[in-house]
Design an enzyme around this catalytic site. Structure first.
Site, PDB file in Angstrom:
ATOM      1  N   SER A  91     -12.681   4.699   5.999  1.00  0.00           N
ATOM      2  CA  SER A  91     -12.676   4.944   7.505  1.00  0.00           C
ATOM      3  C   SER A  91     -13.860   5.850   7.464  1.00  0.00           C
ATOM      4  O   SER A  91     -14.128   7.162   7.082  1.00  0.00           O
ATOM      5  CB  SER A  91     -11.441   4.986   8.064  1.00  0.00           C
ATOM      6  OG  SER A  91     -11.282   3.608   7.547  1.00  0.00           O
ATOM      7  N   ASP A 129       0.850  -1.294  -0.199  1.00  0.00           N
ATOM      8  CA  ASP A 129       0.065   0.201   0.098  1.00  0.00           C
ATOM      9  C   ASP A 129       1.197   0.997  -0.042  1.00  0.00           C
ATOM     10  O   ASP A 129       1.604   1.176   0.844  1.00  0.00           O
ATOM     11  CB  ASP A 129      -1.481  -0.249   1.503  1.00  0.00           C
ATOM     12  CG  ASP A 129      -2.261   0.902   1.278  1.00  0.00           C
ATOM     13  OD1 ASP A 129      -2.888   1.165   0.089  1.00  0.00           O
ATOM     14  OD2 ASP A 129      -2.271   1.530   2.432  1.00  0.00           O
ATOM     15  N   GLY A 166      -6.765   8.395   7.382  1.00  0.00           N
ATOM     16  CA  GLY A 166      -6.928   8.570   8.977  1.00  0.00           C
ATOM     17  C   GLY A 166      -8.634   9.026   9.769  1.00  0.00           C
ATOM     18  O   GLY A 166      -9.111   9.136   8.641  1.00  0.00           O
ATOM     19  N   HIS A 207      -9.300   5.461  -1.652  1.00  0.00           N
ATOM     20  CA  HIS A 207      -9.003   5.605  -0.074  1.00  0.00           C
ATOM     21  C   HIS A 207      -9.434   6.516   1.185  1.00  0.00           C
ATOM     22  O   HIS A 207     -10.415   6.809   0.327  1.00  0.00           O
ATOM     23  CB  HIS A 207      -7.415   6.185  -0.268  1.00  0.00           C
ATOM     24  CG  HIS A 207      -6.462   5.213  -0.861  1.00  0.00           C
ATOM     25  ND1 HIS A 207      -5.188   4.996  -0.501  1.00  0.00           N
ATOM     26  CD2 HIS A 207      -6.771   4.491  -2.307  1.00  0.00           C
ATOM     27  CE1 HIS A 207      -4.538   3.789  -1.555  1.00  0.00           C
ATOM     28  NE2 HIS A 207      -5.358   3.670  -2.439  1.00  0.00           N
ATOM     29  N   GLY A 208      -8.793   6.125   1.687  1.00  0.00           N
ATOM     30  CA  GLY A 208      -9.259   7.098   3.248  1.00  0.00           C
ATOM     31  C   GLY A 208     -10.660   6.562   2.891  1.00  0.00           C
ATOM     32  O   GLY A 208     -11.220   8.145   3.566  1.00  0.00           O
ATOM     33  N   THR A 239      -7.799   2.680   9.106  1.00  0.00           N
ATOM     34  CA  THR A 239      -8.696   4.013  10.617  1.00  0.00           C
ATOM     35  C   THR A 239      -9.483   2.638  11.569  1.00  0.00           C
ATOM     36  O   THR A 239      -9.078   2.452  12.846  1.00  0.00           O
ATOM     37  CB  THR A 239      -8.710   5.087  10.057  1.00  0.00           C
ATOM     38  OG1 THR A 239      -7.175   5.628   9.714  1.00  0.00           O
ATOM     39  CG2 THR A 239      -8.851   6.044  11.738  1.00  0.00           C
ATOM     40  N   ASP A 256       2.856   5.194  -5.080  1.00  0.00           N
ATOM     41  CA  ASP A 256       2.246   6.521  -5.164  1.00  0.00           C
ATOM     42  C   ASP A 256       2.955   7.243  -5.330  1.00  0.00           C
ATOM     43  O   ASP A 256       4.305   7.701  -4.777  1.00  0.00           O
ATOM     44  CB  ASP A 256       2.261   6.385  -3.650  1.00  0.00           C
ATOM     45  CG  ASP A 256       1.477   7.593  -2.179  1.00  0.00           C
ATOM     46  OD1 ASP A 256       1.313   9.371  -3.837  1.00  0.00           O
ATOM     47  OD2 ASP A 256       1.024   8.111  -1.421  1.00  0.00           O
TER      48      ASP A 256
HETATM   49  P1  13P Z   1      -8.413   5.187   6.533  1.00  0.00           P
HETATM   50  O1  13P Z   1      -7.525   4.545   7.606  1.00  0.00           O
HETATM   51  O2  13P Z   1      -8.590   6.569   6.482  1.00  0.00           O
HETATM   52  O3  13P Z   1      -9.408   4.131   6.785  1.00  0.00           O
HETATM   53  O4  13P Z   1      -7.206   5.356   4.622  1.00  0.00           O
HETATM   54  C1  13P Z   1      -6.811   3.599   4.049  1.00  0.00           C
HETATM   55  C2  13P Z   1      -5.684   3.905   3.307  1.00  0.00           C
HETATM   56  O5  13P Z   1      -6.719   4.530   2.342  1.00  0.00           O
HETATM   57  C3  13P Z   1      -4.885   2.521   3.195  1.00  0.00           C
HETATM   58  O6  13P Z   1      -4.413   3.246   2.430  1.00  0.00           O
HETATM   59  O1  G3H Z   2      -2.659   5.309   3.606  1.00  0.00           O
HETATM   60  C1  G3H Z   2      -2.357   5.071   4.595  1.00  0.00           C
HETATM   61  C2  G3H Z   2      -2.322   3.696   5.247  1.00  0.00           C
HETATM   62  O2  G3H Z   2      -3.400   3.766   5.857  1.00  0.00           O
HETATM   63  C3  G3H Z   2      -1.359   3.502   6.267  1.00  0.00           C
HETATM   64  O3  G3H Z   2      -1.360   4.118   7.133  1.00  0.00           O
HETATM   65  O4  G3H Z   2       1.246   4.804   7.105  1.00  0.00           O
HETATM   66  O5  G3H Z   2      -0.084   4.515   9.208  1.00  0.00           O
HETATM   67  O6  G3H Z   2       0.395   2.322   7.646  1.00  0.00           O
HETATM   68  P1  G3H Z   2       0.767   3.781   7.639  1.00  0.00           P
HETATM   69 ZN    ZN Z   3      -4.627   5.183   0.925  1.00  0.00          ZN
END
Ligand code: 13P
Ligand code: G3H
Ligand code: ZN
Length: 280
Positions: free
Chosen positions: A208, A81, A178, A205-206, A230, A103
């Site tokens: 949560s 990831d 987050g 992404h993101g 998250t 990325d």
């Molecule tokens: P969240 O932690 O906001 O769910 O995002 C996860 C993510 O995008 C991992 O790549």
């Molecule tokens: O998108 C980001 C991921 O949730 C990765 O988080 O770098 O804290 O493992 P991390």
């Molecule tokens: Zn992400």
């Protein structure tokens, strides 16, 4: 059974559901994610970030993920990831990851297409797939940060995908990594435009704490992979705090097992929301 993203996301695209990309942070979370997939008969994407690799080492993270994937009766994709440390991403392909995310949001714009195209060709040669992010996704989560201002431009995204041959494309439409930020709102009209312009499965992404109705709409507009980290960490930590109140518990296995079960239940909730139950 270990698979890459291609067949997994093509089926999701055809049948209008999404597969979750769940981040493993520890052994317990990896076990919980796979257990949830098996209980729901759902494919799962087990994601490993650079921070997790720094925490447990690439070899150990892969050994854990691969052992679980081989044992599983559902399709499991082992996915790197947010790869920003490109030599580390290459090492992950050599060790056997079935998929990676590049990325390139921090790379100069005029170098991105050439770089990603070459990387995709190497990955495909090894039987792996590539997801790419071009525009920064907002929010901050440890190693991953981004500026909310850079939303995906559909025309540029179409050119990027066509020229690089990536297998999946991560959109920047207002979600943030987050804990949710105030006024966080997904631009679904923009998503509809991107979906028309880009012909590979789209990734959110993101995700949560995103409103369930919005998640369903995003899936109907071409989102086939949804990343969750998250929500899993919050579930783990909430339960751990509760468990540790009991002074008679001083065995790490008894401390961690209830938190592991909470992650499993959280993943099951997401699998049901994303519609991937019984799609294994
Ligand atoms: P969240 O932690 O906001 O769910 O995002 C996860 C993510 O995008 C991992 O790549
Ligand atoms: O998108 C980001 C991921 O949730 C990765 O988080 O770098 O804290 O493992 P991390
Ligand atoms: Zn992400």
């Amino acid at each position: 059974m270990l698979v890459n993203l291609r067949s997994m996301l093509q089926k999701a695209d055809r049948e209008h559901y999404a597969v979750g990309g769940y981040n493993m942070t520890t052994l317990e979370s990896a076990m919980a994610i796979i257990e949830a997939g098996e209980e729901e008969k759902s494919p799962v994407i087990l994601q490993v970030s650079e921070k997790t690799i720094d925490y447990m080492g690439l070899d150990l993270a892969f050994a854990v993920a691969k052992t679980l994937a081989d044992r599983a009766v559902v399709p499991v994709c082992i996915h790197f990831d947010h790869g920003r440390n490109f030599p580390m991403v290459e090492d992950s392909l050599k060790i056997g990851f079935s998929s990676v995310m590049l990325d390139v949001s921090k790379m100069p714009k005029d170098e991105r297409i050439e770089f990603v195209k070459e990387f995709v060709s190497k990955a495909h040669h090894l039987g792996a797939t590539v997801e790419a992010e071009e525009d920064q996704i907002g929010g901050r989560e440890d190693y991953v940060d981004g500026n909310r201002g850079h939303f995906t431009d559909p025309k540029r995204a179409a050119q990027f995908v066509r020229e690089t041959n990536v297998d999946a494309f991560a959109v920047s439409i207002g979600s943030t990594h987050g804990k949710p930020l105030p006024h966080e709102k997904l631009d679904l009209e923009l998503l509809a435009e991107i979906n028309k312009a880009v012909d590979v499965p789209l990734v959110l992404h993101g995700a949560s704490s995103t409103d369930e109705k919005v998640v369903r709409e995003a899936i109907s507009l071409g989102i086939c992979k949804i990343n969750i980290d998250t929500d899993l960490r919050l579930a783990f930590t909430r339960e751990l705090r509760r468990t540790l109140k009991d002074a008679d518990i001083y065995d790490p296995r008894e401390e961690l097992a209830p938190s592991r079960d909470e992650i499993r239940d959280e993943v099951i909730k997401h699998i049901r929301l994303f519609g991937s139950s019984d799609k294994a």
